[in-house]
Design a protein around this motif. Structure first.
Motif, PDB file in Angstrom:
ATOM      1  N   ASN A  20       0.858  -1.185   0.000  1.00 24.16           N
ATOM      2  CA  ASN A  20       0.000   0.000   0.000  1.00 24.16           C
ATOM      3  C   ASN A  20       0.895   1.236   0.000  1.00 24.16           C
ATOM      4  OD1 ASN A  20      -1.515   2.281   0.863  1.00 24.16           O
ATOM      5  ND2 ASN A  20      -3.067   0.907   1.685  1.00 24.16           N
ATOM      6  N   THR A  23       0.506   3.858   3.127  1.00 21.93           N
ATOM      7  CA  THR A  23       0.903   3.450   4.468  1.00 21.93           C
ATOM      8  C   THR A  23       2.345   2.957   4.517  1.00 21.93           C
ATOM      9  OG1 THR A  23       0.061   1.200   4.147  1.00 21.93           O
ATOM     10  CG2 THR A  23      -1.452   2.844   5.101  1.00 21.93           C
ATOM     11  N   GLN A  24       2.905   2.616   3.382  1.00 23.70           N
ATOM     12  CA  GLN A  24       4.251   2.064   3.331  1.00 23.70           C
ATOM     13  C   GLN A  24       5.152   2.992   2.517  1.00 23.70           C
ATOM     14  OE1 GLN A  24       4.286  -2.039   2.529  1.00 23.70           O
ATOM     15  NE2 GLN A  24       6.301  -2.016   1.639  1.00 23.70           N
ATOM     16  N   GLY A  53      -2.995   6.527  -2.692  1.00 17.86           N
ATOM     17  CA  GLY A  53      -2.498   5.176  -2.433  1.00 17.86           C
ATOM     18  C   GLY A  53      -2.686   4.240  -3.607  1.00 17.86           C
TER      19      GLY A  53
END
Length: 145
Positions: A20, A23-24, A53
């Motif tokens: 993702n 989030t990463q 994303g």
């Protein structure tokens, strides 16, 4: 993890994995739609589909798929030395349009209604940003636009 995605193999089956992007490592994996962690701090581009994303993941999926197709077992097509190989898309990191350079993704199309930047049209008119790939014939990165 330390990367946005990768390809590999299990026996003779080739696979890809993409995380993702928001989030990463968003400053790396969702760039140019997210503020970069390092380098020139230019304003992020508008996300073509309104989801930083997912649009970041599309860029990463395209890059990793190019590597999986052109170098499925990690010992075939790449640019540079065998100790530090760069595959067809990783050799052109951050390049999406003509005139690209570090920190600038290049000249792109812009959806006037959403402000999203793109260089390719998909199914049902969906707009996407696809990475440049290295062309071994011209020895240059080739972009969609």
């Amino acid at each position: 993890m330390s990367n946005c995605g990768y390809h590999g193999r299990l026996d003779q089956a080739v696979f890809i994995w993409v995380g993702n992007s928001v989030t990463q490592c968003p400053g790396q994996c969702a760039w140019p739609f997210h503020q970069p962690f390092y380098g020139p701090q230019t304003k992020p581009l508008g996300s073509p589909n309104g989801d930083v994303g997912v649009d970041g993941m599309i860029v990463n999926i395209a890059s990793i798929m190019v590597g999986a197709v052109t170098n499925p077992f990690g010992n075939g097509y790449y640019q540079g030395s065998a100790g530090a190989p760069m595959e067809a898309a990783s050799a052109c990191t951050g390049m999406y349009g003509k005139g690209a350079y570090p920190g600038y993704p290049g000249d792109l199309l812009v959806d006037l209604s959403t402000g999203g930047s793109y260089n390719a049209l998909g199914v049902n008119g969906r707009k996407h940003l696809l990475p440049a790939i290295f062309d071994p014939n011209t020895k240059e990165c080739s972009t969609v636009v």
